[in-house]
Design an enzyme around this catalytic site. Structure first.
Site, mmCIF file in Angstrom:
data_model
loop_
_atom_site.group_PDB
_atom_site.id
_atom_site.type_symbol
_atom_site.label_atom_id
_atom_site.label_comp_id
_atom_site.label_asym_id
_atom_site.label_seq_id
_atom_site.Cartn_x
_atom_site.Cartn_y
_atom_site.Cartn_z
ATOM 1 N N LYS A 91 0.768 -1.193 0.051
ATOM 2 C CA LYS A 91 -0.025 0.077 0.032
ATOM 3 C C LYS A 91 0.785 1.235 0.022
ATOM 4 O O LYS A 91 0.826 2.088 -0.823
ATOM 5 C CB LYS A 91 -0.721 0.006 1.405
ATOM 6 N N THR A 92 1.740 1.244 0.937
ATOM 7 C CA THR A 92 2.557 2.432 1.135
ATOM 8 C C THR A 92 3.386 2.769 -0.388
ATOM 9 O O THR A 92 3.775 4.075 -0.969
ATOM 10 C CB THR A 92 3.508 2.375 2.228
ATOM 11 N N ASP A 279 -4.051 8.265 2.777
ATOM 12 C CA ASP A 279 -3.865 7.136 3.291
ATOM 13 C C ASP A 279 -4.770 6.747 4.463
ATOM 14 O O ASP A 279 -5.244 7.440 4.919
ATOM 15 C CB ASP A 279 -2.401 7.004 3.711
ATOM 16 N N GLU A 280 -4.931 5.211 4.691
ATOM 17 C CA GLU A 280 -5.606 5.072 5.932
ATOM 18 C C GLU A 280 -6.947 5.581 5.733
ATOM 19 O O GLU A 280 -7.442 5.905 6.805
ATOM 20 C CB GLU A 280 -4.959 5.003 7.324
ATOM 21 N N GLN A 314 -8.757 -3.411 8.405
ATOM 22 C CA GLN A 314 -7.819 -2.877 9.530
ATOM 23 C C GLN A 314 -8.316 -1.374 10.183
ATOM 24 O O GLN A 314 -7.750 -0.774 10.719
ATOM 25 C CB GLN A 314 -6.554 -2.435 8.746
ATOM 26 N N ARG A 667 0.974 -8.526 11.271
ATOM 27 C CA ARG A 667 2.236 -7.841 11.357
ATOM 28 C C ARG A 667 3.502 -8.663 11.046
ATOM 29 O O ARG A 667 4.565 -8.391 11.089
ATOM 30 C CB ARG A 667 2.467 -6.979 12.753
#
Length: 841
Positions: A91-92, A279-280, A314, A667
């Site tokens: 994603k980043t 983002d997010e 998330q 994670r």
DNA sequence: ATGGACCTATTTTTT
DNA sequence: ATAGGTCCAT
């Protein structure tokens, strides 16, 4: 970390004009190569990106490593795009590459890209990564930051539109609570019955929903302060305005108000922000959503180049007002939006993905992504579930495993501590690990723990600095006017406060006037005079003396450092160190003002990256990170899922907890170890706990149940705790065990409620047996209710000789309901629930 | 006005 | 259990 707020350029000072041409095949604006005189203009980035592109490599090699979906997400620059990016799907990378792509193709200047992240950490990271892609630093992206930091920037420019001056101060939670407390007292209300902290939370909640005093629900307004909730909220807002101050929520709400009041200005920003990236997105709250929509929804003739990236699985900030719905509404808000799913995972093993995927599938109302990976390695370890007797043993066992990995016993490879993390549900869990690691001499680092800038001495020092820069900051004034002690007590300060309010002037000014009169007693007058004089001095030096030196002078001359030097307590030296550290960290900023702004938005202090250390943090702060090995302790009902999330959030609360579990597992790159304990001390009392229902939701095929450590269990027969017996089974997750933990929990809970705390009133409580679990009491709603069936039908008596699994033998010296006070032979006096002891034989 | 004793709530997560 | 706040006595 950016200090880009130091300069606040206004429109007419902007270095570069907005290109007017439509994006697409139109000729790009000619980039001016960064001249030596202005190395920090954003143009340098585009130029460098061009240069990177034009090197002998195939053009735009930054695109080459992307998979087709990622590439589409990067290259679909025109029109609205929603990227649903699962954990570890790059994603980043997509976001940063997209920005690099925009720059490299000259579609916009760096200053024309609005890129919003959720945390400061994410913003920092994105800056770094863009820097790597396009070469060099990213000073030229002034609009990359959190919602809040971008909000500040907007607000500094247009403060007057909402009745503030551009040098407004940003109050943190502590300031806000103190202010509200004053207001509650001013209303003649009992501040114990109506806690300021609670009201601060309510205001925060309203602001997250973009509700002004007039908008709040009648019920909410009545619920607080004898129905004065609305008035109190309005009074608070009025007070903020007179203080020329903002709270966190205002940083979002004021910009919204500004855009609504001045459509022309909004139009200018529509032109300016040619590309918007968020983002997010699943974590945006209503206020942020409105803010974003104002900026991103444009008239027909302006392109809507907005790209939101998020993962509904998330979403873990619902408690803070985040609306997952925002992500679901995207296609409605932006018709014609392209939706791209990223499901190829590059991070984790198939076992970890399998476990996480099976768990999250228990949630309803998902958009439904399934992560997959090509990586198949028979050596990959399954997710490990471990049981421990109590949290101490949990910490010990985790410590041992970490040392094993470090030494390389496990697989012959030595693992760095930096590649391991312990992710806890609640921060109180950290302590036990810290204790253990100190004993072992194992390096660890706590992320997001008690914050540097929240420490007492730092806040005091900051209050001095704030007042020097901003003489109207009454909260700062009240904080330090008598720190160190100057003989200015409550009476004097209240008097000063009242007369300042009456005349509508800042307290420092009121003080300056008051010392010219005979209103105060000579002693107080002298003391106050000195304070006023000092601040006058410091203010004049603000322009002439370098800010770090001035800071030192302030702390010296005010007597603040002396105060701690004379303090003989154990913390005092540490506090002096912290003050030094504070001054040192100011060096990175150009001015004291710039520093203050930074601190109010970024509460973190820098961590030492060079140290090899295990990370300890909450699950919330772990989002976005990854580690080779992840330890997830405390998977017990009541803690995880957290009781409060269940009580307050019901089903959706549970689902959010489950998403948190999902975040935790994902994670991990290679190894994931989950722990639960049978006993945990909560509020100083030992309570037995049940394994988390989430354990039942893990797929057997991807999970190994580690053998229970023999040590603590040996010799106690059936008392090993509920969890152990269940996990002794060969197939713990098989279907014949389909009475999942949560069903029992629900059943038990209702039974417990029905029996109405009968155990306290002394009559026998019916046991709800649960098979193999043994004659052990249970935790329900934080209380142990039921008691043993057979051998101890009645309560213990004072003087009884009893045995406790952890503390050994002792004598009962006091009884209070089901809480016993026991004098243990070895462990001394402890208070323990009666379900934990048995009569000594 | 200062310091000590006692009482109480705390323990979800954060910009 | 512990820290932080409140209250009371000096």
């Amino acid at each position: 970390m950016s200090n880009s707020f130091d300069d606040i350029p206004f429109f007419d000072e902007e270095p570069e004009p907005a290109p007017r041409k439509q994006p697409g095949n139109a000729a790009p604006p000619a980039p001016v190569a960064g001249s030596g005189g202005a190395p920090n203009t954003g143009l340098g980035i585009a130029a460098r990106a061009m240069a990177a592109r034009d090197q002998n490599r195939p053009q735009m090699d930054y695109l080459s490593g992307l998979n087709p979906e990622q590439r589409e997400a990067v290259e679909t620059l025109d029109g609205p795009v929603l990227v649903l990016a699962g954990a570890g799907t790059g994603k980043t990378r997509v976001l940063t590459t997209r920005i690099a792509h925009i720059l490299a193709t000259n579609r916009a200047y760096p200053s024309q890209i609005l890129a919003v992240t959720f945390t400061n950490k994410a913003a920092r990271e994105m800056k770094e990564r863009i820097g790597v892609l396009v070469g060099g630093a990213v000073e030229g992206m002034p609009w990359l930051g959190t919602f809040h930091s971008i909000g500040v920037k907007l607000l500094r420019r247009h403060a007057e539109i909402v009745g503030l001056r551009s040098d407004f101060t940003i109050l943190d939670t502590d300031d806000v609570v103190r202010l509200i407390k004053q207001l509650i007292q001013a209303e003649g209300l009992d501040d114990k019955r109506w806690p300021a902290k609670q009201f601060a939370g309510m205001i925060d909640g309203w602001k997250n929903k973009a509700l002004l005093p007039a908008d709040i629900p009648e019920g909410d307004a009545r619920a607080f302060a004898n129905g004065k909730g609305r008035e109190l909220y309005a009074a608070y807002q009025a007070r903020l305005r007179t203080l020329n101050a903002c709270d966190f929520g205002d940083l979002l709400l004021h910009p919204i108000a500004i855009f609504r009041k001045t459509p022309d200005l909004l139009k200018e920003y529509h032109q300016r922000f040619r590309y918007i990236l968020v983002d997010e997105y699943q974590d945006t709250n209503t206020a942020q959503y409105m803010w974003l929509r104002l900026l991103a929804q444009r008239p027909k003739d302006v392109p809507q180049n907005v790209c939101c990236v998020g993962d509904d699985d998330q979403s873990i900030y619902g408690w803070r007002g985040a609306e997952v719905d925002n992500i679901l509404r995207f296609e409605k808000d932006f018709p014609g939006a392209k939706v791209i799913k990223l499901e190829r995972n590059y991070r984790s093993t198939e076992h970890i993905l399998g476990a996480a995927g099976h768990l999250i599938a228990h949630n309803e109302g998902r958009l439904g992504k399934t992560l997959f990976t090509d990586r198949v390695d028979p050596d990959d370890e399954k997710v490990q579930v471990h049981a421990a007797w109590d949290s101490e043993e949990e910490a010990r066992a985790v410590g041992e495993e970490i040392e094993r990995l470090q030494r390389g016993d496990a697989d012959g490879k030595k693992h760095a501590l930096n590649d391991m993390a312990i992710l806890v549900r609640a921060s109180f869990q950290m302590r036990e690990f810290e204790d253990r690691f100190v004993t072992l001499g194992l390096n660890y680092r706590v992320i997001g723990g008690p914050r540097f800038y929240e420490r007492l001495e730092i806040r005091d020092a900051m209050a001095y600095f704030r007042l020097v820069c901003q003489p109207a900051d009454d909260l700062a004034f009240e904080r330090i006017v008598n720190t160190p002690k100057r003989g200015l007590g409550d009476t004097t300060i209240r008097y000063l406060h009242d007369s300042a309010r009456a005349r509508d002037v800042p307290m420092l000014q009121a003080a300056a006037e008051m010392v010219e009169t005979d209103e105060l007693k000579p002693k107080a007058r002298k003391a106050l005079f000195d304070v006023v004089q000092s601040f006058r001095n410091w203010q004049t030096r603000l322009e002439s003396v370098p800010h770090t030196e001035l800071a030192e002078q302030i702390l010296e001359e005010s007597g603040y450092t002396d105060m701690w030097k004379n303090d003989k307590s154990a913390e005092a030296p540490g506090r002096l160190d912290n003050l030094k550290e504070l001054i040192r960290s100011m060096e990175a900023f150009e001015s004291m003002r710039g520093f203050l702004e930074h601190v109010s938005l970024v509460m973190d202090a820098e961590q030492n990256e060079n140290l090899d250390a295990v990370s300890i943090m909450t699950l919330h702060s772990a989002k976005g990170l990854e580690f080779d090995t992840v330890f997830l302790p405390g998977w017990e009902e009541g803690l995880f899922p957290h009781q409060r999330a269940l009580d307050e959030g019901g089903r959706s609360g549970l689902e959010e907890e489950r998403r948190l579990a999902y975040v935790g597992i994902t994670r991990a790159k290679r190894r994931c170890h989950i722990w639960f304990v049978s006993n945990r001390r909560i509020h100083g009392l030992w309570q037995s706990t049940m394994p988390s229902r989430f354990l039942d939701e893990l797929p057997a095929g991807h999970v190994d149940v580690a053998a229970a450590p023999d040590s603590s269990y040996g010799g106690y027969g059936g008392r090993g705790g509920y969890g152990q017996s269940r996990f002794d089974k060969a197939e713990p997750f098989a279907n014949n065990y389909s009475t999942p933990g949560w069903k029992r929990a629900q059943a038990n809970k209702s039974d417990a409620t029905r029996d109405n705390w009968g155990s306290r009133s002394g009559h026998a409580v019916e046991r709800i047996g649960y098979g193999e679990s043994g004659p052990r009491g249970r935790t329900i709603d934080g209380e142990l209710v039921a008691k043993s069936t057979t051998d101890t039908p009645s309560k213990f008596k004072v003087g009884d000789r009893v045995f406790h699994i952890k503390f050994g033998n002792g004598n009962v010296s006091g009884i209070e309901g089901n809480k016993l006070t026991i004098e243990f032979d070895r462990a001394g006096q402890k208070r323990v629930l009666d379900g934990f002891v048995e009569k000594a034989s």
